[in-house]
Design an enzyme around this catalytic site. Structure first.
Site, PDB file in Angstrom:
ATOM      1  N   CYS A 163       0.795  -1.236   0.000  1.00 44.63           N
ATOM      2  CA  CYS A 163       0.000   0.000   0.000  1.00 44.63           C
ATOM      3  C   CYS A 163       0.826   1.284   0.000  1.00 44.63           C
ATOM      4  CB  CYS A 163      -0.963  -0.001   1.189  1.00 44.63           C
ATOM      5  SG  CYS A 163      -2.005  -1.473   1.232  1.00 44.63           S
ATOM      6  N   HIS A 295      -3.362   8.375   5.511  1.00 44.46           N
ATOM      7  CA  HIS A 295      -3.593   7.054   4.930  1.00 44.46           C
ATOM      8  C   HIS A 295      -5.053   6.672   5.169  1.00 44.46           C
ATOM      9  CE1 HIS A 295      -2.543   3.243   3.236  1.00 44.46           C
ATOM     10  NE2 HIS A 295      -2.761   2.564   4.341  1.00 44.46           N
ATOM     11  N   HIS A 331      -9.754   2.136  -0.860  1.00 41.42           N
ATOM     12  CA  HIS A 331      -8.324   1.905  -0.700  1.00 41.42           C
ATOM     13  C   HIS A 331      -7.807   1.250  -1.979  1.00 41.42           C
ATOM     14  CE1 HIS A 331      -4.467   0.999   0.707  1.00 41.42           C
ATOM     15  NE2 HIS A 331      -4.726   0.471   1.884  1.00 41.42           N
TER      16      HIS A 331
END
Length: 854
Positions: A163, A295, A331
C-alpha cells in the site's frame, strides 16, 4: 565535502483513472461534488456476501493500440499505459522523442502479474491465454510493456511495497532527478482488484459493510482500484520549456516498523519517524505543514495508530487539518498514494481541503480535526501525504502547491562504497565458501531434481491440454512449434537445478524462528547477517540509521502457491495466514523484523537482476546522505511452480543433469539452469567506514540505466543491444571515465541465446573502438542463474578480483560463440582498477555499474 542545493522537482503532468472518473477534469468535479465510488460489486458477489468495492467500470479508449497488443496486456498494464500517456500529454511531452529517450519509468503496484493466471484459480482454465501469460504474467511486465508503448528509454523499476508502492515510486523518481539521471521521470501507480486481494481482505474481516468512514463510526475499509501517473521534472528544465507547474515535491522518506507482518507498531514509532524524516529532508518544521492527507483506511488499528503518530510528530505545535480521501474512492492498495496525491493536486488550487466523507462519531483515541463531510476553505502551501502498508512499510511525502516558494534543502553528496558482503548459494553458505570454491575451481555441484507437487502436475496437464486444443503455441511460435506428447510434463526428460543443501540456519543466525521463515527469507537473512558482520555493523538501538532495499524476481513462491491454492474451491475460506506472506515485500519485512532495521525500506520486483535495481536505489539514498548505511540485495527460493513448466515448454530452461552443461556464452546455448540463494551488500560513505575502522571493499563510482522499446518483438535484438550499450555509456559518463580505462567487464547473461547475444553485442559496441580486447567474464555457471541476485553474486566475485588482482575463468564453457570478444578462458593475472558490471531484466531493462578498486 561541500554541501549542495537539492534540485527542485516539480509536477508537470497528471493522469488519473479511478472509480470516480477516467480524466482529470471529471475526477476533480466528482471530488468537489463529494461523489462516493463505493458500490455493490457484481464481480465479487459471485463469491462473497455484501461484496462492496470502488471499481473502475468506465469504457476506456484504447483505440491507439492494436487488438493484438490489447489482448496481450492485463488491466495493470493497460491502466498504467492510459494514465502514463495522459500524464505525458498533460505535460506536453508525449511526442517529444528526444526527452522520452531520457525519461525513466517507476511503477508502484501490489498485485502485478496476476490477471493472466486468474483462470487457473478461478477454475475456468479454458479461458487461459498463453499470449497474456507471456506478456503480462511477470510481476514487472507492466513496466516493460508501458515503457515500450510510450517510448521511454531511461530505465524502469517496479516498487512492490503493497500500500506504499506508488508514493514510494514517486520518491524514487524524485531521487533519480536529484542525481541528474534525467530531467524528467514518469511515476505510475496501478492496481486492479483481483480475487486473491479481495479474498484476503475479506477473510481478515476488515471490510466495511457500506462505505468506509475513516476515524469515525464503525471501523472497516472499502477496497478500491485505479491508477494514477505524474510527470516529475527538474524545475529549471520545466520553466525553460514553458511547462505548467502543478506542485513541487519537496521531499519524501520511507521507514519500517520492524514490528509485525500485518499489524502496525502500537507505539506508532515508524509512522512518526517517517514524517519527521520527510520534514527533515525538506528542511521544514511541523508548523509549516498546512494540511495532512492521511492514509486513513477506516480500520480501527490504522486510524488509532495514525492519529497517535501525528500527535507525536506535531507535539508542541498546532496539528493541521487532517482528512482521508479513501472515503471517496476506497483503498486503491498499490495505487492508493498516487491517486490520493492527485486528489489533493486538483482541489487544493481552489483553496479547498478535501473532507473525510461519511463522518459520524469520532472513535476512541481519534480526536483530531478530520475535516468532517464538508470542504474546508483554506489556502494550503505545504501539505504532507502519508501511506502505510503491511509489513510496517511507511512512506511520507512533503509537497508544495506553490513551486519555488520554499528554500531548497541542502545535502552533502557522499561517495558510495561497499563495506560488507554476504551470500548463500549452491556452492557455499557464506561468501568465504563461495569465493574459495570459485578460486580453487571446485564449484562443480550435484544438481538437484525438480519435483512438482501432485496438484501442480494435474493443473499443468489440464493447462497444456487447453493450449494444445486451442493451438496457442503454434499461434505464438509458428507452425514449426508443436506441443507434442514428449513436451508434456510426464514426457519431459528430468531437469535439475542448483539448490542450497545442508543449510543449518542456526549456525549462522543469533535469532531464527523457522515458523516465520520462508526458504528465500532464510537465505536473505543469513546473507544480511554476514554482510553486517563483515562491516562490523551491530544493530543496537540505532536501526533507524540503517536502510534495506531488496530486489525480487519471483518472491516467496511457496507461500504464494499455498495461498493461491487455498482459494479453491471456495475463496471465502482462503488461508489468511499466507496472505501477507505472499506479498513481494514479505522477505524484506521478515529481515527488517528479525534484525530491527527501521530506516529506508523498499522492495523492488523488477524481475531478473532486480537486485541491481536495488543497488541503484541504495546508491541514491547513501549518495544524497538520506541514510548513513543501506543494505541492498536479492533472494530467490527454488519452487517447482507453473512458470517452470512454461519456461520448459518454451525452451528457456536448459534441462540437464550435469552442472558442467551450463555453458554461458557457449557456441550451442541451451538456456539457463535455475539457481537459488541470496546476496546482500552494505553500502556507506567510505569516510564513515574508515572512521569506524572498517575496510572498504570497493567503491561504486557511477551507474547507468536504459530500457529498450522492443518488448513485443523478440526478434529486434539490435535495439536491445543498443539500449544495453546506452546503459554502459551512461555509466561511464556518470563515473567520468572512458571505455579505455575499463580493465574488465563482467556480464550476467543467464545463458540463453537471446540474453547472451544482446549482452555480447552491447559490450562489443561499447568497447570495439577504444578497447576491443577488454576481458569479459560471467560467473553464473558457478551457482546457477539466481534470478534476482545474479548481478550481485557476480559483483562479490569482482570485489575479490580487485583485491587479488586476478580473474578466474568463466566456468565450463569451452567453445565460445563470438570470436570478437576476449572471454576469460584461463586464470588471469591482471592489473585492475575499474570493472564494468552489466545486467538485464527479462523485460529489456538494462543496468551498468562502474566498480572501482581501492
Amino acid at each position: 565535502m561541500m554541501e549542495t542545493n537539492r534540485k527542485r522537482v516539480v509536477i508537470t503532468g497528471i493522469g488519473i483513472l479511478s472509480s470516480l472518473a477516467d480524466n482529470v477534469q471529471d475526477f476533480k468535479d466528482a471530488l468537489l461534488n463529494k461523489k462516493n465510488g463505493v458500490a455493490n460489486s457484481e464481480r465479487f458477489a459471485k463469491w462473497f456476501e455484501n461484496a462492496r468495492a470502488a471499481e473502475v467500470l468506465h469504457d476506456i479508449d484504447y483505440s491507439a493500440l492494436s487488438k493484438e497488443i490489447i489482448d496481450s496486456l492485463d488491466n495493470a498494464a493497460l491502466w498504467a499505459y492510459k494514465v502514463g500517456k495522459d500524464a505525458l500529454s498533460h505535460a506536453g511531452l508525449v511526442d517529444n522523442q528526444v526527452q522520452l529517450k531520457e525519461t525513466g519509468l517507476i511503477v508502484g503496484v501490489s498485485s502485478a502479474g496476476t490477471e493472466a493466471f486468474l483462470p487457473l484459480f478461478e477454475q475456468r482454465i479454458e479461458d487461459f491465454s498463453l499470449r497474456k501469460a507471456l506478456f503480462s504474467g511477470g510481476f514487472a511486465s507492466c513496466c516493460s510493456s508501458v515503457s515500450t508503448l510510450l517510448g521511454l528509454q531511461g530505465g524502469v523499476e517496479l516498487v512492490a511495497t503493497a500500500c506504499t508502492a506508488s508514493p514510494n515510486a514517486v520518491g524514487m523518481a524524485f531521487d533519480y532527478i536529484q542525481n541528474g539521471k534525467s530531467k524528467t521521470m514518469l511515476a505510475v501507480g496501478t492496481e486492479p482488484i483481483y480475487l486473491p486481494t479481495f479474498a484476503g481482505f475479506y477473510a481478515l474481516n476488515v471490510m466495511h459493510p457500506e462505505a468506509c468512514s475513516p476515524f469515525s463510526g464503525n471501523s472497516g475499509m472499502s477496497i478500491g482500484e485505479g491508477a494514477g501517473a505524474l510527470v516529475l521534472e527538474e524545475y529549471d528544465h520545466a520553466v525553460a520549456r514553458g511547462a505548467t507547474l502543478y506542485g513541487e515535491i519537496l521531499s519524501y522518506a520511507t521507514s519500517c516498523d520492524a514490528f509485525h507482518e500485518t499489524g502496525p507498531d502500537p507505539r506508532a514509532s515508524g509512522a512518526a519517524q517517517v514524517m519527521i524524516k520527510a520534514m527533515e529532508n525538506a528542511g521544514i518544521t511541523p508548523d509549516q505543514i498546512d494540511y495532512v492527507n492521511a492514509h486513513g483506511t477506516g480500520t480501527e488499528a490504522n486510524d488509532r495508530i495514525e492519529t497517535l503518530a501525528m500527535k507525536k510528530v506535531f507535539a508542541g505545535h498546532e496539528i493541521p487539518p487532517v482528512s482521508s480521501t479513501k472515503s471517496y474512492f476506497g483503498h486503491n492498495i498499490g495505487a492508493a498514494g498516487i491517486v490520493e496525491l492527485i486528489a489533493c493536486l486538483v482541489t487544493l488550487p481552489d483553496n479547498r481541503i478535501l473532507p473525510t466523507l461519511n463522518f459520524t462519531t469520532q472513535r476512541p483515541n481519534c480526536d483530531l480535526d478530520y475535516v468532517p463531510n464538508a470542504f474546508r476553505d483554506k489556502k494550503v502551501n505545504i501539505f504532507m501525504k502519508n501511506n502505510y502498508a503491511f509489513g510496517g512499510n511507511n512512506c511520507s511525502m512533503i509537497v508544495s502547491m506553490a513551486p519555488g516558494s520554499i528554500p531548497v534543502s541542502r545535502f552533502e553528496p557522499r561517495r558510495v562504497a561497499i563495506t560488507g558482503t554476504g551470500a548463500v548459494s549452491a556452492i557455499g553458505h557464506s561468501i568465504h565458501q563461495i569465493l574459495d570454491s570459485i578460486w580453487k575451481g571446485h564449484h562443480n555441484v550435484d544438481l538437484c531434481d525438480v519435483t512438482f507437487p501432485e496438484d501442480t502436475q494435474e493443473e499443468a496437464k489440464a493447462l497444456l491440454d487447453v493450449l494444445n486444443n486451442t493451438r496457442q503455441f503454434e499461434a505464438l511460435f509458428g507452425d514449426a512449434f508443436s506441443l507434442s506428447d514428449n513436451r508434456r510434463p510426464e514426457g519431459h526428460q528430468p531437469f535439475k537445478t542448483f539448490q542450497v543443501t545442508q543449510l543449518e540456519p542456526r549456525k549462522h543466525l543469533r535469532r531464527f524462528d523457522p515458523r516465520k521463515a520462508t526458504r528465500g527469507g532464510t537465505f536473505a537473512l543469513i546473507a544480511l547477517s554476514e554482510a553486517l558482520e563483515q562491516a562490523k555493523r551491530k544493530i543496537k538501538r540505532d536501526g533507524d540509521e540503517l536502510g534495506i532495499v531488496m530486489g525480487m524476481s519471483s518472491g516467496p513462491q511457496e507461500t504464494t502457491y499455498k495461498y493461491l491454492q487455498s482459494l479453491k474451491p471456495d475463496p471465502r475460506k482462503v488461508r489468511t495466514s499466507e496472505f501477507p506472506g505472499s506479498l513481494m515485500n514479505a522477505i524484506t519485512t521478515f529481515c527488517g523484523i528479525s534484525e530491527g532495521i527501521k530506516g529506508y525500506t523498499t522492495t523492488l520486483a523488477t524481475g531478473e537482476n532486480a537486485a541491481l535495481g536495488a543497488l541503484t536505489y541504495g546508491y541514491e539514498i547513501v549518495r544524497q546522505d538520506l541514510q548513513p548505511q543501506v543494505l541492498v540485495g536479492g533472494a530467490d527460493e527454488y519452487f517447482p511452480s507453473m512458470s517452470l513448466y512454461m519456461n520448459a515448454m518454451t525452451d528457456k530452461l536448459h534441462m540437464t543433469s550435469d552442472a558442467r552443461d551450463y555453458q554461458v556464452y557457449g557456441q550451442d546455448p541451451k538456456g539457463y539452469v535455475p539457481g537459488e540463494g541470496a546476496c546482500m551488500l552494505l553500502l556507506e560513505d567510505p569516510q564513515r567506514a574508515e572512521a569506524r575502522g572498517v575496510e572498504v571493499l570497493a567503491e561504486i563510482v557511477g551507474y547507468g540505466k536504459a530500457c529498450s522499446n522492443s518488448y513485443f518483438d523478440e526478434s529486434i535484438q539490435g535495439e536491445k543491444s543498443a539500449s544495453m550499450a546506452l546503459a554502459m555509456t551512461r555509466a561511464l559518463a556518470d563515473a567520468g571515465i572512458s571505455a579505455e580505462e575499463v580493465d574488465l567487464v563482467c556480464g550476467t547473461s543467464n545463458g540463453s541465446p537471446t540474453s547472451s547475444r544482446v549482452e555480447v553485442d552491447a559490450i562489443y559496441q561499447t568497447f570495439a573502438r577504444d578497447k576491443p580486447d577488454v576481458p569479459v567474464v560471467n560467473y553464473n555457471g558457478c551457482f546457477g542463474f539466481v534470478a534476482s541476485a545474479a548481478g550481485l553474486l557476480n559483483l562479490t566475485v569482482i570485489i575479490e578480483c580487485l583485491k587479488q588482482q586476478a580473474v578466474p575463468p568463466i566456468p565450463y564453457t569451452e567453445a565460445f560463440f563470438d570470436e570478437r570478444i576476449r572471454f576469460v578462458r584461463e586464470p588471469l593475472n591482471l592489473k585492475l582498477r575499474h570493472v564494468l558490471l552489466v545486467g538485464a531484466t527479462e523485460g529489456g531493462n538494462y543496468y551498468a555499474f562502474v566498480i572501482k578498486g581501492l
